[in-house]
Design a protein around this motif. Structure first.
Motif, short mmCIF file in Angstrom:
data_model
loop_
_atom_site.label_atom_id
_atom_site.label_comp_id
_atom_site.label_asym_id
_atom_site.label_seq_id
_atom_site.Cartn_x
_atom_site.Cartn_y
_atom_site.Cartn_z
N MET A 88 0.91 -1.19 -0.01
CA MET A 88 0.03 0.03 0.10
C MET A 88 0.90 1.12 0.00
SD MET A 88 -2.74 -1.43 -0.37
CE MET A 88 -3.71 0.32 -0.31
N TYR A 96 -6.95 0.33 -4.76
CA TYR A 96 -7.05 -0.98 -3.93
C TYR A 96 -8.02 -1.80 -4.38
CZ TYR A 96 -10.70 0.88 -0.95
OH TYR A 96 -11.88 1.34 -0.51
N HIS A 97 -9.37 -1.24 -4.73
CA HIS A 97 -10.67 -1.98 -4.83
C HIS A 97 -10.59 -2.61 -6.34
CE1 HIS A 97 -12.67 1.11 -6.86
NE2 HIS A 97 -12.35 1.94 -6.08
N ILE A 107 -0.70 -8.08 2.93
CA ILE A 107 -0.73 -6.65 2.63
C ILE A 107 0.08 -5.94 3.58
CG2 ILE A 107 -2.41 -4.81 3.07
CD1 ILE A 107 -4.58 -6.83 3.11
N LEU A 128 -0.77 -0.76 -4.56
CA LEU A 128 -1.95 -0.28 -4.62
C LEU A 128 -2.17 1.19 -3.61
CD1 LEU A 128 -3.92 -3.59 -4.00
CD2 LEU A 128 -3.36 -2.31 -6.32
N VAL A 148 -8.20 -1.71 3.57
CA VAL A 148 -7.74 -2.62 2.63
C VAL A 148 -8.24 -4.16 3.06
CG1 VAL A 148 -5.88 -3.59 1.23
CG2 VAL A 148 -6.23 -0.90 1.65
#
Length: 165
Positions: A88, A96-97, A107, A128, A148
């Motif tokens: 991230m 992210y989605h 993650i 992301l 997330v």
């Protein structure tokens, strides 16, 4: 809350790269505990895991068995052969989605002050971001972890396997 045992064996991991703020780590410990997620800490940390600030925030959620500690990023990578590392970062263009999370993904969240070095960016399976207001720099790592992780769990039908107590 009860959980399907088959699903529980295929959970996500949250990894913190050299965390600096014990209160953030403690809150992420609690998040991971509540959502049956392993927390992985890549050292060195800016505090001791026994820090009283950790215990105060994590409270009775502090289960050392669900926390893995790695002495370095190299040691962490050697243990991630069966897991995709999803970094991230505010430096990504991919939201992210729009990514398809899979059970056993890790993650990865960077240091609160500096994020992660270039080598970590290069080793990540995917990078992301969470879209932010144009005047905002970044979110707190706990907030990123929660957003997330919730998306990853939703995509993998975690919430269908959980019943209210």
């Amino acid at each position: 809350m009860t959980q399907n045992k088959n699903f529980a064996s295929k959970m996500f991991n949250i990894a913190l790269y050299q965390p600096e703020i014990p209160q953030n780590t403690a809150a992420i410990i609690r998040l991971c505990s509540c959502l049956n997620t392993t927390l992985e800490i890549i050292e060195p940390c800016g505090f001791q895991i026994e820090d009283k600030r950790i215990k105060r925030i994590a409270m009775d959620y502090l289960d050392i068995k669900k926390i893995s500690r790695f002495e370095s990023f190299d040691h962490f990578i050697k243990n991630k052969k069966k897991s995709r590392i999803i970094l991230m970062t505010t430096k990504s263009k991919k939201i992210y989605h729009q990514f398809n999370f899979k059970p056993n993904d890790t993650i990865l969240l960077g240091r609160e002050s500096t994020g992660v070095p270039k080598i970590v960016h290069e080793m990540a399976y995917e990078r992301l971001k969470i879209p932010l207001n144009k005047n905002a720099r970044s979110l707190n790592i706990l907030t990123v972890a929660a957003i997330v992780l919730a998306e990853a769990l939703k995509q993998n039908s975690f919430f269908k396997h959980v019943s209210k107590y």
